[in-house]
Design an enzyme around this catalytic site. Structure first.
Site, PDB file in Angstrom:
ATOM      1  N   GLY A  32       0.825  -1.203   0.000  1.00 55.19           N
ATOM      2  CA  GLY A  32       0.000   0.000   0.000  1.00 55.19           C
ATOM      3  C   GLY A  32       0.852   1.242   0.000  1.00 55.19           C
ATOM      4  O   GLY A  32       1.761   1.368   0.821  1.00 55.19           O
ATOM      5  N   GLY A 108      -8.312  -5.989   3.858  1.00 52.37           N
ATOM      6  CA  GLY A 108      -9.313  -6.853   3.236  1.00 52.37           C
ATOM      7  C   GLY A 108     -10.504  -6.038   2.785  1.00 52.37           C
ATOM      8  O   GLY A 108     -10.443  -4.816   2.713  1.00 52.37           O
ATOM      9  N   SER A 289       8.082  -8.156 -11.082  1.00 55.91           N
ATOM     10  CA  SER A 289       7.139  -9.193 -10.656  1.00 55.91           C
ATOM     11  C   SER A 289       7.280 -10.496 -11.436  1.00 55.91           C
ATOM     12  O   SER A 289       6.983 -11.557 -10.913  1.00 55.91           O
ATOM     13  CB  SER A 289       5.721  -8.662 -10.766  1.00 55.91           C
ATOM     14  OG  SER A 289       5.482  -8.226 -12.092  1.00 55.91           O
TER      15      SER A 289
HETATM   16  P1  5GP Z   1      -1.860  -5.193 -16.779  1.00 54.69           P
HETATM   17  O1  5GP Z   1      -0.803  -4.333 -17.340  1.00 54.69           O
HETATM   18  O2  5GP Z   1      -2.184  -6.391 -17.616  1.00 54.69           O
HETATM   19  O3  5GP Z   1      -3.107  -4.430 -16.424  1.00 54.69           O
HETATM   20  O4  5GP Z   1      -1.325  -5.723 -15.386  1.00 54.69           O
HETATM   21  C1  5GP Z   1      -0.401  -6.753 -15.314  1.00 54.69           C
HETATM   22  C2  5GP Z   1       0.894  -6.276 -14.779  1.00 54.69           C
HETATM   23  O5  5GP Z   1       0.672  -5.530 -13.584  1.00 54.69           O
HETATM   24  C3  5GP Z   1       1.788  -7.416 -14.417  1.00 54.69           C
HETATM   25  O6  5GP Z   1       3.102  -7.064 -14.769  1.00 54.69           O
HETATM   26  C4  5GP Z   1       1.665  -7.559 -12.933  1.00 54.69           C
HETATM   27  O7  5GP Z   1       2.903  -7.828 -12.328  1.00 54.69           O
HETATM   28  C5  5GP Z   1       1.135  -6.239 -12.454  1.00 54.69           C
HETATM   29  N1  5GP Z   1      -0.007  -6.420 -11.575  1.00 54.69           N
HETATM   30  C6  5GP Z   1      -0.821  -7.467 -11.463  1.00 54.69           C
HETATM   31  N2  5GP Z   1      -1.773  -7.231 -10.562  1.00 54.69           N
HETATM   32  C7  5GP Z   1      -1.555  -6.021 -10.102  1.00 54.69           C
HETATM   33  C8  5GP Z   1      -2.196  -5.239  -9.135  1.00 54.69           C
HETATM   34  O8  5GP Z   1      -3.183  -5.643  -8.542  1.00 54.69           O
HETATM   35  N3  5GP Z   1      -1.649  -4.016  -8.892  1.00 54.69           N
HETATM   36  C9  5GP Z   1      -0.546  -3.573  -9.549  1.00 54.69           C
HETATM   37  N4  5GP Z   1      -0.054  -2.389  -9.252  1.00 54.69           N
HETATM   38  N5  5GP Z   1       0.064  -4.282 -10.470  1.00 54.69           N
HETATM   39  C10 5GP Z   1      -0.428  -5.492 -10.742  1.00 54.69           C
HETATM   40 MG    MG Z   2       4.567  -6.722 -13.165  1.00 56.99          MG
END
Ligand code: 5GP
Ligand code: MG
Length: 462
Positions: A32, A108, A289
Protein backbone atom coordinates in the site's frame (compact mmCIF):
# COMPACT_ATOMS: atom_id res chain seq x y z
CA UNK A 1 -17.34 -0.08 -4.05
CA UNK A 2 -14.01 0.71 -2.49
CA UNK A 3 -11.43 -1.96 -2.95
CA UNK A 4 -8.06 -1.69 -1.39
CA UNK A 5 -4.94 -3.54 -0.64
CA UNK A 6 -3.38 -2.97 2.70
CA UNK A 7 -0.65 -3.99 5.04
CA UNK A 8 -0.89 -4.14 8.82
CA UNK A 9 1.61 -4.32 11.63
CA UNK A 10 1.24 -4.53 15.41
CA UNK A 11 3.55 -4.72 18.40
CA UNK A 12 2.98 -5.35 22.10
CA UNK A 13 5.37 -4.52 24.89
CA UNK A 14 8.28 -2.73 23.29
CA UNK A 15 9.74 0.58 24.49
CA UNK A 16 10.13 1.70 20.86
CA UNK A 17 6.78 0.43 19.65
CA UNK A 18 6.20 3.30 17.19
CA UNK A 19 9.68 3.06 15.69
CA UNK A 20 9.42 -0.69 15.16
CA UNK A 21 5.98 -0.20 13.61
CA UNK A 22 7.52 2.32 11.25
CA UNK A 23 10.10 -0.21 10.09
CA UNK A 24 7.46 -2.94 9.93
CA UNK A 25 5.32 -0.79 7.67
CA UNK A 26 8.39 0.16 5.63
CA UNK A 27 8.96 -3.54 4.86
CA UNK A 28 5.30 -3.88 3.90
CA UNK A 29 5.24 -0.80 1.68
CA UNK A 30 4.53 -2.85 -1.46
CA UNK A 31 1.09 -3.62 0.03
CA UNK A 32 0.00 0.00 0.00
CA UNK A 33 1.43 3.33 -1.04
CA UNK A 34 -1.39 5.78 -0.61
CA UNK A 35 -1.46 6.44 3.11
CA UNK A 36 0.17 5.26 6.31
CA UNK A 37 -0.70 5.51 9.99
CA UNK A 38 0.41 4.42 13.44
CA UNK A 39 -1.59 4.48 16.68
CA UNK A 40 0.02 3.86 20.07
CA UNK A 41 -1.34 3.36 23.58
CA UNK A 42 0.62 5.49 26.05
CA UNK A 43 -0.93 3.93 29.14
CA UNK A 44 -3.65 6.61 29.38
CA UNK A 45 -4.83 7.32 25.89
CA UNK A 46 -4.33 6.53 22.23
CA UNK A 47 -1.90 8.64 20.23
CA UNK A 48 -2.17 8.74 16.48
CA UNK A 49 -0.52 9.99 13.34
CA UNK A 50 -1.66 9.35 9.80
CA UNK A 51 -0.83 10.89 6.47
CA UNK A 52 -0.99 10.52 2.73
CA UNK A 53 2.08 9.10 0.98
CA UNK A 54 4.82 6.60 1.57
CA UNK A 55 5.87 5.54 5.07
CA UNK A 56 9.04 7.71 5.21
CA UNK A 57 7.06 10.70 3.91
CA UNK A 58 4.38 10.36 6.57
CA UNK A 59 6.53 9.96 9.70
CA UNK A 60 9.49 11.91 11.00
CA UNK A 61 11.65 11.75 14.10
CA UNK A 62 9.23 13.95 16.04
CA UNK A 63 6.42 11.43 15.55
CA UNK A 64 8.52 8.37 16.27
CA UNK A 65 10.67 9.71 19.07
CA UNK A 66 8.22 12.00 20.88
CA UNK A 67 4.58 11.99 19.94
CA UNK A 68 3.78 8.34 19.42
CA UNK A 69 4.60 7.34 23.00
CA UNK A 70 3.77 3.97 24.42
CA UNK A 71 4.82 0.37 24.18
CA UNK A 72 1.84 -0.96 22.24
CA UNK A 73 1.21 0.10 18.64
CA UNK A 74 -0.66 -0.81 15.50
CA UNK A 75 0.08 0.48 12.01
CA UNK A 76 -1.52 0.40 8.62
CA UNK A 77 -0.65 1.18 5.04
CA UNK A 78 -3.33 1.59 2.47
CA UNK A 79 -3.49 1.42 -1.29
CA UNK A 80 -6.81 2.51 -2.58
CA UNK A 81 -7.45 2.59 -6.27
CA UNK A 82 -11.12 3.03 -7.00
CA UNK A 83 -12.11 4.62 -3.69
CA UNK A 84 -11.61 8.25 -2.84
CA UNK A 85 -8.06 8.80 -1.69
CA UNK A 86 -8.82 10.89 1.32
CA UNK A 87 -6.87 11.44 4.46
CA UNK A 88 -9.95 10.69 6.54
CA UNK A 89 -10.01 7.23 4.99
CA UNK A 90 -6.46 6.56 6.18
CA UNK A 91 -6.10 4.02 8.98
CA UNK A 92 -5.71 2.97 11.79
CA UNK A 93 -9.15 4.19 12.49
CA UNK A 94 -10.22 5.29 15.99
CA UNK A 95 -13.62 5.45 17.65
CA UNK A 96 -14.38 6.64 21.13
CA UNK A 97 -17.28 4.92 22.82
CA UNK A 98 -18.40 5.30 26.46
CA UNK A 99 -14.93 6.20 27.68
CA UNK A 100 -13.20 3.47 25.68
CA UNK A 101 -10.99 4.28 22.72
CA UNK A 102 -10.70 1.58 20.09
CA UNK A 103 -8.26 1.69 17.17
CA UNK A 104 -8.52 -0.70 14.26
CA UNK A 105 -6.29 -1.55 11.28
CA UNK A 106 -7.99 -3.63 8.61
CA UNK A 107 -6.68 -5.41 5.53
CA UNK A 108 -9.31 -6.85 3.24
CA UNK A 109 -12.73 -6.07 1.97
CA UNK A 110 -16.13 -6.72 3.48
CA UNK A 111 -19.02 -7.69 1.25
CA UNK A 112 -22.06 -6.88 3.38
CA UNK A 113 -21.02 -3.38 4.40
CA UNK A 114 -23.97 -1.58 2.85
CA UNK A 115 -26.53 -3.66 4.68
CA UNK A 116 -24.69 -3.39 7.98
CA UNK A 117 -24.14 0.30 7.58
CA UNK A 118 -27.82 0.93 6.93
CA UNK A 119 -28.73 -1.14 9.98
CA UNK A 120 -26.27 0.74 12.18
CA UNK A 121 -27.35 4.15 10.91
CA UNK A 122 -30.95 3.29 11.72
CA UNK A 123 -29.78 2.60 15.26
CA UNK A 124 -28.07 5.98 15.46
CA UNK A 125 -24.45 5.36 14.40
CA UNK A 126 -22.80 8.28 12.64
CA UNK A 127 -20.12 7.42 10.09
CA UNK A 128 -17.07 9.60 9.43
CA UNK A 129 -15.54 7.78 6.47
CA UNK A 130 -16.48 5.69 3.48
CA UNK A 131 -14.30 2.73 4.45
CA UNK A 132 -15.89 -0.54 5.42
CA UNK A 133 -13.52 -0.94 8.37
CA UNK A 134 -15.50 1.74 10.15
CA UNK A 135 -18.51 -0.55 10.11
CA UNK A 136 -16.44 -3.02 12.05
CA UNK A 137 -15.63 -0.59 14.83
CA UNK A 138 -19.24 0.47 15.17
CA UNK A 139 -20.30 -3.15 15.42
CA UNK A 140 -17.71 -3.76 18.12
CA UNK A 141 -18.85 -0.69 20.05
CA UNK A 142 -22.53 -1.77 19.83
CA UNK A 143 -21.67 -5.18 21.19
CA UNK A 144 -19.72 -3.83 24.14
CA UNK A 145 -22.79 -3.39 26.34
CA UNK A 146 -22.24 -5.79 29.20
CA UNK A 147 -19.60 -7.75 27.28
CA UNK A 148 -15.84 -7.89 27.25
CA UNK A 149 -13.96 -6.46 24.29
CA UNK A 150 -13.08 -9.97 23.14
CA UNK A 151 -16.74 -10.97 23.14
CA UNK A 152 -17.69 -7.79 21.29
CA UNK A 153 -15.04 -8.43 18.62
CA UNK A 154 -16.22 -12.02 18.20
CA UNK A 155 -19.84 -10.88 17.89
CA UNK A 156 -18.84 -8.28 15.26
CA UNK A 157 -16.87 -10.92 13.35
CA UNK A 158 -19.93 -13.15 13.21
CA UNK A 159 -21.97 -10.32 11.63
CA UNK A 160 -19.56 -9.19 8.94
CA UNK A 161 -18.97 -11.13 5.76
CA UNK A 162 -15.87 -10.80 3.70
CA UNK A 163 -12.12 -10.66 3.98
CA UNK A 164 -10.36 -9.25 6.98
CA UNK A 165 -7.06 -9.43 8.73
CA UNK A 166 -7.49 -7.09 11.69
CA UNK A 167 -5.49 -5.53 14.46
CA UNK A 168 -7.43 -3.88 17.26
CA UNK A 169 -5.91 -1.80 20.03
CA UNK A 170 -7.99 -0.84 23.05
CA UNK A 171 -6.44 0.21 26.34
CA UNK A 172 -3.70 -2.25 26.99
CA UNK A 173 -5.13 -5.02 24.84
CA UNK A 174 -3.97 -5.93 21.38
CA UNK A 175 -6.27 -8.20 19.40
CA UNK A 176 -5.45 -9.82 16.06
CA UNK A 177 -8.05 -11.61 13.93
CA UNK A 178 -8.12 -13.48 10.63
CA UNK A 179 -11.47 -14.02 8.96
CA UNK A 180 -12.92 -17.55 8.90
CA UNK A 181 -11.91 -18.13 5.25
CA UNK A 182 -8.45 -16.68 5.88
CA UNK A 183 -8.42 -14.61 2.67
CA UNK A 184 -5.64 -12.29 3.85
CA UNK A 185 -2.45 -13.35 5.62
CA UNK A 186 -1.44 -12.45 9.18
CA UNK A 187 1.62 -13.70 11.04
CA UNK A 188 2.70 -13.69 14.68
CA UNK A 189 6.30 -13.21 15.78
CA UNK A 190 8.49 -12.22 18.72
CA UNK A 191 11.29 -9.77 19.21
CA UNK A 192 13.10 -8.87 22.44
CA UNK A 193 10.22 -9.92 24.71
CA UNK A 194 7.62 -8.20 22.52
CA UNK A 195 4.94 -9.84 20.39
CA UNK A 196 4.60 -8.65 16.80
CA UNK A 197 1.99 -9.15 14.09
CA UNK A 198 2.43 -8.44 10.40
CA UNK A 199 0.73 -9.14 7.10
CA UNK A 200 3.95 -10.72 5.86
CA UNK A 201 7.05 -12.13 7.50
CA UNK A 202 9.39 -9.80 5.56
CA UNK A 203 8.44 -7.22 8.23
CA UNK A 204 9.82 -9.54 10.93
CA UNK A 205 13.09 -10.03 9.05
CA UNK A 206 13.79 -6.30 9.07
CA UNK A 207 13.24 -6.17 12.84
CA UNK A 208 15.15 -9.39 13.39
CA UNK A 209 12.00 -10.79 14.94
CA UNK A 210 11.40 -14.49 15.10
CA UNK A 211 8.46 -15.80 13.09
CA UNK A 212 6.29 -17.94 15.36
CA UNK A 213 3.34 -18.90 13.16
CA UNK A 214 0.55 -17.70 10.91
CA UNK A 215 -2.78 -17.12 12.59
CA UNK A 216 -5.33 -19.77 11.62
CA UNK A 217 -8.31 -18.73 9.56
CA UNK A 218 -11.05 -17.77 12.04
CA UNK A 219 -8.55 -17.30 14.88
CA UNK A 220 -8.46 -14.38 17.29
CA UNK A 221 -5.31 -13.81 19.34
CA UNK A 222 -5.56 -11.51 22.36
CA UNK A 223 -2.49 -10.11 24.11
CA UNK A 224 -2.81 -8.48 27.50
CA UNK A 225 0.15 -7.98 29.82
CA UNK A 226 2.07 -11.24 29.54
CA UNK A 227 -0.97 -13.32 28.60
CA UNK A 228 -1.47 -14.54 25.02
CA UNK A 229 -4.81 -16.20 24.38
CA UNK A 230 -6.22 -17.75 21.26
CA UNK A 231 -9.92 -18.08 20.41
CA UNK A 232 -11.79 -19.58 17.47
CA UNK A 233 -14.42 -17.26 16.04
CA UNK A 234 -15.98 -19.79 13.70
CA UNK A 235 -15.15 -23.31 12.70
CA UNK A 236 -17.28 -24.30 9.72
CA UNK A 237 -15.93 -22.01 7.00
CA UNK A 238 -13.64 -23.64 4.44
CA UNK A 239 -10.18 -22.09 4.15
CA UNK A 240 -10.02 -19.84 1.09
CA UNK A 241 -6.70 -18.00 1.08
CA UNK A 242 -6.05 -15.56 -1.74
CA UNK A 243 -3.86 -17.28 -4.31
CA UNK A 244 -2.98 -13.91 -5.84
CA UNK A 245 -0.91 -13.15 -2.73
CA UNK A 246 1.37 -15.97 -3.90
CA UNK A 247 1.24 -15.07 -7.60
CA UNK A 248 1.91 -11.36 -7.33
CA UNK A 249 1.06 -9.46 -4.23
CA UNK A 250 3.28 -10.68 -1.39
CA UNK A 251 7.00 -10.06 -1.34
CA UNK A 252 8.98 -13.07 -2.55
CA UNK A 253 11.12 -13.05 0.62
CA UNK A 254 8.01 -13.60 2.79
CA UNK A 255 6.36 -16.69 4.10
CA UNK A 256 2.66 -16.38 3.45
CA UNK A 257 -0.03 -18.99 4.23
CA UNK A 258 2.79 -21.33 5.23
CA UNK A 259 4.28 -21.05 1.74
CA UNK A 260 7.69 -19.73 0.80
CA UNK A 261 6.60 -17.16 -1.79
CA UNK A 262 9.84 -17.23 -3.80
CA UNK A 263 9.84 -21.01 -4.13
CA UNK A 264 6.15 -21.00 -5.02
CA UNK A 265 6.68 -18.50 -7.84
CA UNK A 266 9.61 -20.48 -9.14
CA UNK A 267 7.51 -23.64 -9.17
CA UNK A 268 4.80 -21.76 -11.07
CA UNK A 269 7.43 -20.94 -13.72
CA UNK A 270 8.53 -24.58 -13.86
CA UNK A 271 4.95 -25.76 -14.30
CA UNK A 272 4.44 -23.15 -16.96
CA UNK A 273 7.52 -24.35 -18.87
CA UNK A 274 6.27 -27.94 -18.67
CA UNK A 275 2.95 -26.84 -20.09
CA UNK A 276 4.31 -24.74 -22.93
CA UNK A 277 7.93 -23.81 -23.69
CA UNK A 278 8.42 -22.29 -27.17
CA UNK A 279 11.52 -22.64 -29.32
CA UNK A 280 13.21 -19.25 -28.77
CA UNK A 281 16.62 -17.63 -28.35
CA UNK A 282 16.02 -16.64 -24.74
CA UNK A 283 13.54 -16.18 -21.91
CA UNK A 284 13.13 -12.83 -20.19
CA UNK A 285 10.89 -11.56 -17.41
CA UNK A 286 8.97 -8.35 -17.20
CA UNK A 287 10.66 -7.15 -14.01
CA UNK A 288 10.28 -7.18 -11.09
CA UNK A 289 7.14 -9.19 -10.66
CA UNK A 290 7.85 -11.65 -13.50
CA UNK A 291 11.42 -12.46 -12.41
CA UNK A 292 10.76 -15.36 -10.05
CA UNK A 293 8.56 -17.43 -12.33
CA UNK A 294 10.86 -16.60 -15.27
CA UNK A 295 13.80 -18.11 -13.34
CA UNK A 296 11.80 -21.30 -12.81
CA UNK A 297 10.72 -21.26 -16.45
CA UNK A 298 14.29 -20.91 -17.76
CA UNK A 299 15.65 -23.60 -15.45
CA UNK A 300 12.94 -26.07 -16.39
CA UNK A 301 13.02 -25.40 -20.13
CA UNK A 302 16.80 -25.12 -20.34
CA UNK A 303 16.47 -21.90 -22.35
CA UNK A 304 18.95 -19.04 -21.79
CA UNK A 305 17.75 -16.41 -19.33
CA UNK A 306 18.27 -12.69 -20.02
CA UNK A 307 17.33 -9.39 -18.45
CA UNK A 308 16.50 -7.53 -21.63
CA UNK A 309 13.87 -5.33 -20.03
CA UNK A 310 15.13 -2.86 -17.44
CA UNK A 311 13.17 -1.64 -14.48
CA UNK A 312 13.24 1.92 -13.19
CA UNK A 313 13.21 1.41 -9.43
CA UNK A 314 12.06 4.88 -8.59
CA UNK A 315 8.52 4.49 -9.82
CA UNK A 316 5.79 2.95 -7.78
CA UNK A 317 3.38 0.34 -8.97
CA UNK A 318 1.56 1.34 -12.12
CA UNK A 319 -1.98 1.03 -10.88
CA UNK A 320 -1.55 4.17 -8.83
CA UNK A 321 -2.36 6.14 -11.96
CA UNK A 322 -6.09 6.32 -12.34
CA UNK A 323 -6.56 7.08 -16.03
CA UNK A 324 -5.75 4.72 -18.88
CA UNK A 325 -3.49 7.28 -20.57
CA UNK A 326 -1.41 7.62 -17.50
CA UNK A 327 -1.28 3.87 -17.06
CA UNK A 328 0.26 3.38 -20.51
CA UNK A 329 2.77 6.05 -19.72
CA UNK A 330 3.72 4.59 -16.38
CA UNK A 331 4.39 1.19 -17.94
CA UNK A 332 6.82 2.96 -20.27
CA UNK A 333 8.46 4.72 -17.38
CA UNK A 334 8.69 1.51 -15.44
CA UNK A 335 10.16 -1.00 -17.88
CA UNK A 336 12.23 -0.32 -20.96
CA UNK A 337 13.95 -2.78 -23.33
CA UNK A 338 17.68 -3.09 -23.99
CA UNK A 339 17.66 -2.41 -27.73
CA UNK A 340 20.71 -4.48 -28.67
CA UNK A 341 19.09 -7.57 -27.15
CA UNK A 342 15.91 -7.42 -29.17
CA UNK A 343 16.62 -7.03 -32.89
CA UNK A 344 16.16 -10.22 -34.88
CA UNK A 345 15.60 -12.29 -31.73
CA UNK A 346 12.99 -14.90 -30.89
CA UNK A 347 11.93 -14.00 -27.37
CA UNK A 348 9.78 -15.63 -24.70
CA UNK A 349 8.51 -13.16 -22.11
CA UNK A 350 7.38 -14.45 -18.72
CA UNK A 351 5.20 -12.32 -16.48
CA UNK A 352 3.24 -13.07 -13.33
CA UNK A 353 -0.15 -11.89 -14.55
CA UNK A 354 -2.19 -10.05 -17.14
CA UNK A 355 -4.91 -7.86 -15.67
CA UNK A 356 -6.07 -5.13 -18.03
CA UNK A 357 -3.45 -6.01 -20.63
CA UNK A 358 -1.74 -2.62 -20.50
CA UNK A 359 1.76 -3.95 -19.84
CA UNK A 360 1.72 -6.64 -22.49
CA UNK A 361 0.12 -4.37 -25.11
CA UNK A 362 2.45 -1.43 -24.78
CA UNK A 363 5.68 -3.35 -24.25
CA UNK A 364 5.14 -5.97 -26.94
CA UNK A 365 4.45 -3.16 -29.42
CA UNK A 366 7.80 -1.66 -28.48
CA UNK A 367 9.63 -4.97 -28.88
CA UNK A 368 8.13 -5.30 -32.35
CA UNK A 369 9.25 -1.78 -33.25
CA UNK A 370 12.76 -2.72 -32.15
CA UNK A 371 12.75 -5.64 -34.57
CA UNK A 372 12.02 -8.69 -32.42
CA UNK A 373 11.52 -11.60 -34.82
CA UNK A 374 9.16 -13.60 -32.62
CA UNK A 375 7.50 -12.68 -29.35
CA UNK A 376 5.95 -15.39 -27.20
CA UNK A 377 4.25 -14.65 -23.89
CA UNK A 378 3.89 -16.99 -20.88
CA UNK A 379 1.91 -16.03 -17.80
CA UNK A 380 2.18 -17.70 -14.39
CA UNK A 381 -1.41 -16.84 -13.50
CA UNK A 382 -4.53 -18.28 -15.16
CA UNK A 383 -6.77 -15.83 -17.06
CA UNK A 384 -8.31 -13.33 -14.61
CA UNK A 385 -11.95 -13.23 -15.63
CA UNK A 386 -13.85 -12.14 -12.55
CA UNK A 387 -13.53 -9.19 -10.17
CA UNK A 388 -12.32 -9.71 -6.62
CA UNK A 389 -14.55 -8.71 -3.72
CA UNK A 390 -12.02 -9.58 -1.07
CA UNK A 391 -9.38 -6.91 -1.38
CA UNK A 392 -7.50 -7.25 -4.68
CA UNK A 393 -8.17 -4.51 -7.18
CA UNK A 394 -9.12 -6.29 -10.36
CA UNK A 395 -11.40 -3.50 -11.41
CA UNK A 396 -14.64 -4.42 -13.06
CA UNK A 397 -15.26 -7.27 -15.45
CA UNK A 398 -15.35 -4.79 -18.34
CA UNK A 399 -11.70 -3.87 -17.78
CA UNK A 400 -10.34 -7.39 -17.40
CA UNK A 401 -8.92 -8.37 -20.75
CA UNK A 402 -9.40 -12.13 -20.21
CA UNK A 403 -13.02 -11.66 -19.16
CA UNK A 404 -13.88 -10.31 -22.57
CA UNK A 405 -11.43 -11.99 -24.96
CA UNK A 406 -10.23 -15.48 -25.70
CA UNK A 407 -6.53 -16.36 -25.67
CA UNK A 408 -6.40 -16.37 -29.49
CA UNK A 409 -8.12 -12.98 -29.68
CA UNK A 410 -5.60 -11.51 -27.25
CA UNK A 411 -2.77 -13.15 -29.20
CA UNK A 412 -4.05 -11.60 -32.39
CA UNK A 413 -4.73 -8.05 -31.37
CA UNK A 414 -1.63 -7.71 -29.25
CA UNK A 415 0.41 -9.17 -32.05
CA UNK A 416 2.20 -12.02 -30.30
CA UNK A 417 3.25 -15.27 -31.87
CA UNK A 418 1.89 -17.31 -28.98
CA UNK A 419 0.28 -16.74 -25.61
CA UNK A 420 -0.10 -19.31 -22.87
CA UNK A 421 -1.55 -18.82 -19.39
CA UNK A 422 -0.70 -21.41 -16.72
CA UNK A 423 -3.62 -23.79 -16.17
CA UNK A 424 -5.41 -23.75 -12.83
CA UNK A 425 -4.16 -27.32 -12.31
CA UNK A 426 -0.58 -26.26 -13.01
CA UNK A 427 -0.91 -23.34 -10.61
CA UNK A 428 -2.31 -25.58 -7.88
CA UNK A 429 0.56 -28.02 -8.32
CA UNK A 430 2.86 -25.16 -7.27
CA UNK A 431 1.34 -24.77 -3.78
CA UNK A 432 1.38 -27.19 -0.85
CA UNK A 433 -2.32 -27.16 0.05
CA UNK A 434 -4.25 -26.54 -3.17
CA UNK A 435 -7.62 -27.14 -1.49
CA UNK A 436 -7.16 -24.07 0.74
CA UNK A 437 -7.25 -21.32 -1.89
CA UNK A 438 -9.80 -18.90 -3.30
CA UNK A 439 -9.78 -19.08 -7.10
CA UNK A 440 -12.80 -16.85 -7.66
CA UNK A 441 -10.99 -14.45 -10.01
CA UNK A 442 -10.41 -17.38 -12.41
CA UNK A 443 -13.57 -19.42 -11.92
CA UNK A 444 -16.23 -16.98 -10.69
CA UNK A 445 -16.85 -19.37 -7.79
CA UNK A 446 -17.10 -16.90 -4.94
CA UNK A 447 -16.63 -18.39 -1.45
CA UNK A 448 -19.00 -15.74 -0.12
CA UNK A 449 -21.89 -14.66 -2.33
CA UNK A 450 -20.74 -11.28 -3.57
CA UNK A 451 -21.77 -7.64 -3.19
CA UNK A 452 -25.53 -7.82 -2.78
CA UNK A 453 -25.22 -10.63 -0.22
CA UNK A 454 -26.39 -13.25 -2.68
CA UNK A 455 -28.77 -11.04 -4.63
CA UNK A 456 -28.23 -10.77 -8.35
CA UNK A 457 -25.01 -8.95 -8.93
CA UNK A 458 -24.30 -7.46 -12.32
CA UNK A 459 -20.58 -7.67 -11.86
CA UNK A 460 -20.14 -11.41 -11.44
CA UNK A 461 -23.54 -12.69 -12.52
CA UNK A 462 -23.97 -14.78 -9.36
P1 5GP B 1 -1.86 -5.19 -16.78
O1 5GP B 1 -0.80 -4.33 -17.34
O2 5GP B 1 -2.18 -6.39 -17.62
O3 5GP B 1 -3.11 -4.43 -16.42
O4 5GP B 1 -1.32 -5.72 -15.39
C1 5GP B 1 -0.40 -6.75 -15.31
C2 5GP B 1 0.89 -6.28 -14.78
O5 5GP B 1 0.67 -5.53 -13.58
C3 5GP B 1 1.79 -7.42 -14.42
O6 5GP B 1 3.10 -7.06 -14.77
C4 5GP B 1 1.67 -7.56 -12.93
O7 5GP B 1 2.90 -7.83 -12.33
C5 5GP B 1 1.14 -6.24 -12.45
N1 5GP B 1 -0.01 -6.42 -11.57
C6 5GP B 1 -0.82 -7.47 -11.46
N2 5GP B 1 -1.77 -7.23 -10.56
C7 5GP B 1 -1.56 -6.02 -10.10
C8 5GP B 1 -2.20 -5.24 -9.14
O8 5GP B 1 -3.18 -5.64 -8.54
N3 5GP B 1 -1.65 -4.02 -8.89
C9 5GP B 1 -0.55 -3.57 -9.55
N4 5GP B 1 -0.05 -2.39 -9.25
N5 5GP B 1 0.06 -4.28 -10.47
C10 5GP B 1 -0.43 -5.49 -10.74
MG1 MG C 1 4.57 -6.72 -13.16
Amino acid sequence: MIRHYCGIFGIYNHAEAARLSYFGLYALQHRGQESAGIVTWDGQKLREHRGMGLVPEVFNERHLGKELKGDIAIGHIRYSTTGASLIRNAQPFIVRYKGLEIAIAHNGNLVNTLELRRELEEQGSIFQTSIDSEVFVHLIARNLNGHTLEEAVMAACRKVKGAYALLILANNKLIAVRDPHGFRPLALGRVAGAHVFASETCAFDLLEAEFIRSLDPGEMVVIEDTKVQSYKIETEAPTRQCIFELIYFARPDSLVFGEDVYQCRKRMGQELARESAPDVDFVMPFPDSGVYSAVGFAQESGLPYEHAMIRNHYVGRTFIQPSQDMRDFSVRVKINPVKSMIKGKRICIVDDSIVRGTTIRTRVKKLRELGAREVHFRVSCPPIKFPCFYGIDFASKGELIAANHSVSEIERFIGIDSLHYITIEGLLRSVSHPENYCLACFTGDYPIPCAGGGKLCLECGC
